[in-house]
Design an enzyme around this catalytic site. Structure first.
Site, PDB file in Angstrom:
ATOM      1  N   GLU A 429      -3.608  -7.008  -5.374  1.00  0.00           N
ATOM      2  CA  GLU A 429      -2.772  -6.711  -6.548  1.00  0.00           C
ATOM      3  C   GLU A 429      -3.567  -5.977  -7.616  1.00  0.00           C
ATOM      4  OE1 GLU A 429       0.362  -7.085  -5.491  1.00  0.00           O
ATOM      5  OE2 GLU A 429       0.282  -5.975  -7.363  1.00  0.00           O
TER       6      GLU A 429
HETATM    7  C1  LIG Z   1      -5.487 -10.684   2.241  1.00  0.00           C
HETATM    8  C2  LIG Z   1      -5.039  -9.406   1.627  1.00  0.00           C
HETATM    9  C3  LIG Z   1      -3.687  -9.200   1.385  1.00  0.00           C
HETATM   10  C4  LIG Z   1      -3.238  -7.991   0.865  1.00  0.00           C
HETATM   11  N1  LIG Z   1      -1.896  -7.773   0.703  1.00  0.00           N
HETATM   12  C5  LIG Z   1      -1.456  -6.522   0.398  1.00  0.00           C
HETATM   13  C6  LIG Z   1      -0.064  -6.201   0.428  1.00  0.00           C
HETATM   14  O1  LIG Z   1       0.785  -7.058   0.676  1.00  0.00           O
HETATM   15  N2  LIG Z   1       0.319  -4.918   0.194  1.00  0.00           N
HETATM   16  C7  LIG Z   1      -0.580  -3.931  -0.090  1.00  0.00           C
HETATM   17  O2  LIG Z   1      -0.175  -2.802  -0.272  1.00  0.00           O
HETATM   18  N3  LIG Z   1      -1.909  -4.201  -0.143  1.00  0.00           N
HETATM   19  C8  LIG Z   1      -2.364  -5.465   0.099  1.00  0.00           C
HETATM   20  N4  LIG Z   1      -3.705  -5.745   0.069  1.00  0.00           N
HETATM   21  C9  LIG Z   1      -4.632  -4.688  -0.280  1.00  0.00           C
HETATM   22  C10 LIG Z   1      -5.303  -4.879  -1.635  1.00  0.00           C
HETATM   23  O3  LIG Z   1      -4.392  -4.651  -2.664  1.00  0.00           O
HETATM   24  C11 LIG Z   1      -6.536  -3.943  -1.679  1.00  0.00           C
HETATM   25  O4  LIG Z   1      -7.499  -4.510  -0.820  1.00  0.00           O
HETATM   26  C12 LIG Z   1      -7.088  -3.784  -3.086  1.00  0.00           C
HETATM   27  O5  LIG Z   1      -6.196  -3.066  -3.879  1.00  0.00           O
HETATM   28  C13 LIG Z   1      -8.442  -3.086  -3.098  1.00  0.00           C
HETATM   29  O6  LIG Z   1      -8.452  -1.928  -2.303  1.00  0.00           O
HETATM   30  P1  LIG Z   1      -9.600  -1.747  -1.224  1.00  0.00           P
HETATM   31  O7  LIG Z   1      -9.648  -2.945  -0.376  1.00  0.00           O
HETATM   32  O8  LIG Z   1      -9.417  -0.429  -0.557  1.00  0.00           O
HETATM   33  O9  LIG Z   1     -10.948  -1.711  -2.057  1.00  0.00           O
HETATM   34  P2  LIG Z   1     -11.575  -0.438  -2.758  1.00  0.00           P
HETATM   35  O10 LIG Z   1     -10.536   0.307  -3.503  1.00  0.00           O
HETATM   36  O11 LIG Z   1     -12.392   0.309  -1.775  1.00  0.00           O
HETATM   37  O12 LIG Z   1     -12.525  -1.116  -3.838  1.00  0.00           O
HETATM   38  C14 LIG Z   1     -13.844  -1.599  -3.524  1.00  0.00           C
HETATM   39  C15 LIG Z   1     -14.546  -1.935  -4.843  1.00  0.00           C
HETATM   40  O13 LIG Z   1     -14.654  -0.754  -5.654  1.00  0.00           O
HETATM   41  C16 LIG Z   1     -14.029  -0.960  -6.907  1.00  0.00           C
HETATM   42  N5  LIG Z   1     -13.354   0.273  -7.309  1.00  0.00           N
HETATM   43  C17 LIG Z   1     -12.540   1.065  -6.570  1.00  0.00           C
HETATM   44  N6  LIG Z   1     -12.115   2.104  -7.304  1.00  0.00           N
HETATM   45  C18 LIG Z   1     -12.656   1.979  -8.523  1.00  0.00           C
HETATM   46  C19 LIG Z   1     -12.574   2.729  -9.734  1.00  0.00           C
HETATM   47  N7  LIG Z   1     -11.835   3.829  -9.846  1.00  0.00           N
HETATM   48  N8  LIG Z   1     -13.304   2.303 -10.783  1.00  0.00           N
HETATM   49  C20 LIG Z   1     -14.038   1.172 -10.703  1.00  0.00           C
HETATM   50  N9  LIG Z   1     -14.138   0.416  -9.603  1.00  0.00           N
HETATM   51  C21 LIG Z   1     -13.459   0.815  -8.527  1.00  0.00           C
HETATM   52  C22 LIG Z   1     -13.039  -2.106  -6.698  1.00  0.00           C
HETATM   53  O14 LIG Z   1     -12.785  -2.803  -7.897  1.00  0.00           O
HETATM   54  C23 LIG Z   1     -13.780  -2.957  -5.680  1.00  0.00           C
HETATM   55  O15 LIG Z   1     -14.695  -3.799  -6.317  1.00  0.00           O
HETATM   56  C24 LIG Z   1      -4.183  -6.975   0.540  1.00  0.00           C
HETATM   57  C25 LIG Z   1      -5.538  -7.201   0.746  1.00  0.00           C
HETATM   58  C26 LIG Z   1      -5.977  -8.383   1.299  1.00  0.00           C
HETATM   59  C27 LIG Z   1      -7.442  -8.568   1.542  1.00  0.00           C
END
Ligand SMILES: Cc1cc2nc3c(=O)[nH]c(=O)nc-3n(C[C@H](O)[C@H](O)[C@H](O)COP(=O)(O)OP(=O)(O)OC[C@H]3O[C@@H](n4cnc5c(N)ncnc54)[C@H](O)[C@@H]3O)c2cc1C
Length: 570
Positions: A429
C-alpha cells in the site's frame, strides 16, 4: 491465549479522544448514536473473538495453495469469510441503497482493526473488497454499480486491486499492462500483475479485479493510466457469474508471513474489462481505493500489534523467572524491564490507534460536511496513520517476541507470527518511505497550512491542560513548537531531496507529538486513572524521541550523498 476485543477502549477513545461526537452530530451520520456504536463494536468484537481468532494459526500452518489453477484457502477461512459477510461487516460504510449500512468510516476502521488482531491474513480479503466498493461507488457507471456493488457488499463476490508489475512497484507509472478498446465498448486487458492479495479464493462466486492498464494512446507515466474492472467470471444477462474470463493465477508467492492470504501472480490474456472513471484517469480513481486501503493498512498494524500485546501480556503474567529487585519471586511481569516493554506496547498502541481514528473522523467529517479543512486534515493524517500505525504494529509485535524470551522464537507460542505477519504492512500500500515522502511533498503543497492548524489545536489543548497537568502540558506544548519549527524548515527547502532525506524521521516525529496530544486528552478525561499513568509514561519516556527525530528531519540530503556508493561498499 484467546483474543479479547478491546471494545471499551474504542468507546472511550471515540468519546473522549478523537471527538467522534462531531461525526454523529452531522446529519449524514446522525444514526451513529452511542448505542449503535456500542452494538456494532460488541457484535463485531464477538465475531472476531469467536470466529476469526481461532483461524489465525490455521492460516500460518496451512497456507493457501494453488491446485490446478484454483486457489485453495486455509482450513476454516471459508467459514470465516461467511461470518464476516453475513455480519454485514464488509459493507459497514458502503451505501445503503446497495445493501451497505452507510455508517461512518471511523466505525469501519475500528472493526477492521479488531479483525486484524484476530486474523490478519483473512482480514486482508474484506479490506480489498471495501476499497473496491469505495472506488466503484465514486467512479463507476450506474450500471456497473447496480450489478457489482450489492454482490461485493454482501460478500457473494470479492474484490482485489492490481497495480504492481515486476518493473512497476513504487513507480506505478512504469506499468506496461495494455488495454485495447473493443467494438462493444469494453476493453481487452493483457499483461502480468504480481503480488495480488487474494487474487483468487474458493469461497466467493466471483473475484473482481480492479486493474491499472494503459490504452494504446496512453502517454508514459501515471498520466496515461486507466482503471478497469475485470471479473474472473463475466456476468451473464442475469448478473450471475457466466463464462470464465481470460485470466488466471500463475503462481502464489512464498512469504515471510501472512501465509493465509494468497499473494498471486496474475496473468491477463485479452481479458474483458470495463473502464472505471475516465480514460487516462486511472490514478485518480485508484487513489480513492488506495487512500481507503492506506488507512485500513494502518489499522492492520495497530490491530496485529494489539493481538501481539495481549499475547505477550498473558505470557508475562504466567511465566515465573528470577526475583525482582525487592527480592520477591513472581512472574516476569513483575520485572522492571518487562514492565517497560508492556507499558511501551500499550502506550504506543494507544497513540497509533488515536492517530488512525482521528484520521477516520476527519474523513467522515469531510464526507458529511464537504468542508475543505476536513479534507486537508484527512489528507495530512493519512500517510501518518499508515506509516506510524504499521511501524507500531511491527515494533510492538517484535517486543512481544522479546517478552516471551526463547519461547518468542519458538513458533508454537504464536508470538513470532504476529511479527512475521505484520512486517509486510510497512511495505504494501505504498512503502512507509513513500508515505513519508507524500507527507513532506504533496501534503505540504499548502505551505504547511493544514499541519499548522493541527499544531494550533494541539497547543491550545496543552495550554488548557496546564492547570491540571502542568508538566505534561508543558512537554506537549514544547514538542508542538519543535514540530512547528521543523515544519517551517521543511517548507523552506526548495530542493525536494532535502525534504525527502528527512521525511521518515519527520513523519515519526509528527506522530510522536500527535500521540502525546491524544494521551493528554485521555488523561484529562479520566484524571487519576490508569489512563493518566499511561499518558505520563508516554510523555516522559517516549515523547522525547521527537527531538532527535526532528533534528534528523532537518539535516538535509548533503551528507547522504557526500558518502559515495563506493564508500558504502568499502
Ligand atoms: C504480501 C504482499 C501483498 C501485496 N499485495 C498487493 C496487492 O494486492 N496489489 C498490488 O497491486 N500490489 C500488492 N503488493 C505490492 C506492494 O504494494 C509493493 O511491493 C510495494 O508497493 C513496493 O514495491 P516494490 O516491491 O516493487 O519495491 P520497490 O518499489 O522496488 O522499493 C524498494 C525500496 O526502495 C524504496 N523506493 C522505491 N522508490 C523510491 C523513491 N522514488 N524514493 C524513495 N524510495 C524509494 C522503497 O521505499 C523500498 O524501500 C503486495 C506486496 C506484498 C509483499
Amino acid at each position: 491465549m484467546p483474543y479479547r476485543a478491546p471494545v471499551s477502549d474504542y468507546e472511550f477513545m471515540l468519546r473522549h479522544v478523537v471527538g467522534f461526537d462531531r461525526v454523529s452530530g452531522t446529519e449524514r451520520y446522525s444514526e451513529a448514536s452511542s448505542d449503535v456504536v456500542s452494538a456494532i463494536l460488541n457484535e463485531a468484537g464477538k465475531m472476531c473473538e469467536e470466529v476469526m481468532a481461532p483461524l489465525q494459526r490455521n492460516g500460518d500452518l496451512n497456507p493457501a495453495r494453488l491446485e490446478n489453477g484454483v486457489v485453495r484457502t486455509s482450513p476454516g477461512f471459508a467459514e470465516g469469510w461467511k461470518a464476516i459477510a453475513e455480519g454485514g461487516w464488509i459493507g459497514i460504510s458502503a451505501p445503503e441503497e446497495h445493501g451497505g449500512m452507510g455508517l461512518p468510516v471511523t466505525l469501519l476502521t475500528s472493526v477492521n482493526e479488531m479483525m486484524s488482531s484476530a486474523c490478519l491474513s483473512l482480514e486482508l480479503a474484506p479490506l480489498m473488497s471495501m476499497g473496491q466498493i469505495e472506488a466503484l461507488e465514486h467512479h463507476a457507471s450506474d450500471d456497473i454499480k447496480d450489478l457489482y456493488l450489492p454482490k461485493l457488499i454482501s460478500g457473494e463476490w470479492s474484490g482485489t486491486m492490481n497495480l504492481t508489475e515486476p518493473q512497476a512497484g513504487s513507480d506505478v507509472g512504469a506499468l506496461s499492462t495494455k488495454a485495447e478498446p473493443l467494438d462493444d465498448g469494453t476493453y481487452a486487458i493483457t499483461g502480468q500483475k504480481i503480488y495480488i492479495s487474494w487474487g483468487d479464493n474458493d469461497f466467493t462466486e466471483n473475484v473482481c479485479h480492479l486493474v491499472l492498464a494503459r490504452l494504446p494512446d496512453g502517454v508514459a507515466g501515471t498520466k496515461g493510466i486507466s482503471l478497469f474492472l475485470v471479473p474472473k467470471n463475466i456476468p451473464d444477462e442475469n448478473g450471475a457469474p457466466g463464462v470464465a474470463n481470460q485470466l488466471k493465477v500463475v503462481s502464489l508467492e512464498h512469504k515471510m508471513g501472512l501465509h493465509g492470504s494468497p499473494t498471486c501472480v496474475m496473468q491477463y490474456d485479452g481479458a474483458k474489462g470495463w473502464l472505471i472513471g475516465k480514460e487516462n484517469g486511472g490514478m485518480a480513481a485508484m487513489f480513492t481505493m488506495m487512500n481507503n486501503a492506506r488507512l485500513g493498512v494502518g489499522g492492520q498494524g495497530v490491530g496485529s500489534g494489539e493481538g501481539a500485546y495481549q499475547h505477550a501480556l498473558a505470557y508475562a503474567m504466567e511465566r515465573k523467572q528470577g526475583r525482582t529487585a525487592e527480592g520477591s519471586s513472581g512472574t516476569i511481569a513483575e520485572h522492571a524491564d518487562v514492565r517497560r516493554m508492556l507499558m511501551t506496547m500499550k502506550a504506543e498502541l494507544f497513540a497509533a490507534r488515536a492517530i488512525i481514528l482521528s484520521c477516520a473522523v476527519a474523513i467522515d467529517m469531510q464526507n458529511a460536511t464537504g468542508e475543505a479543512d476536513w479534507a486537508a486534515r484527512a489528507a495530512l493524517l493519512t500517510p501518518i496513520a499508515k506509516a506510524f500505525g504499521t511501524d507500531t504494529g511491527i515494533d510492538v509485535s517484535e517486543m512481544g517476541v522479546q517478552v516471551h524470551g526463547g519461547m518468542g522464537f519458538i513458533e508454537e507460542t504464536g508470538a513470532a507470527q504476529y511479527y512475521r505477519d505484520s512486517r509486510v504492512t510497512a511495505i504494501y500500500e505504498g512503502t512507509n518511505g513513500i508515505q513519508a515522502m507524500d507527507l513532506v511533498a504533496r501534503k505540504m503543497m499548502d505551505g504547511g497550512e493544514a499541519a499548522m492548524h493541527l499544531l494550533d489545536e494541539i497547543e491550545t489543548q496543552a495550554e488548557q491542560a496546564k492547570a491540571t497537568f502542568p508538566d505534561m502540558a508543558d512537554a506537549v506544548w514544547q514538542a508542538a513548537e519543535t514540530l512547528r519549527e521543523a515544519t517551517e524548515w521543511l517548507n523552506g527547502q526548495s530542493d525536494m531531496n532535502d525534504r525527502f532525506a528527512g521525511a521518515v524521521p519527520y513523519l515519526r516525529g509528527f506522530a510522536r507529538v500527535l500521540g502525546a496530544h491524544f494521551h493528554l486528552s485521555a488523561a484529562l478525561a479520566e484524571p487519576g486513572s490508569a489512563r493518566e499513568t499511561l499518558a505520563q509514561f508516554y510523555i516522559t519516556c517516549l515523547l522525547p524521541e521527537h527531538g532527535g527525530l526532528l533534528a534528523h528531519a532537518q539535516a538535509g540530503a548533503k551528507d547522504l550523498y557526500e558518502m559515495s556508493l563506493e564508500d558504502l561498499v568499502a
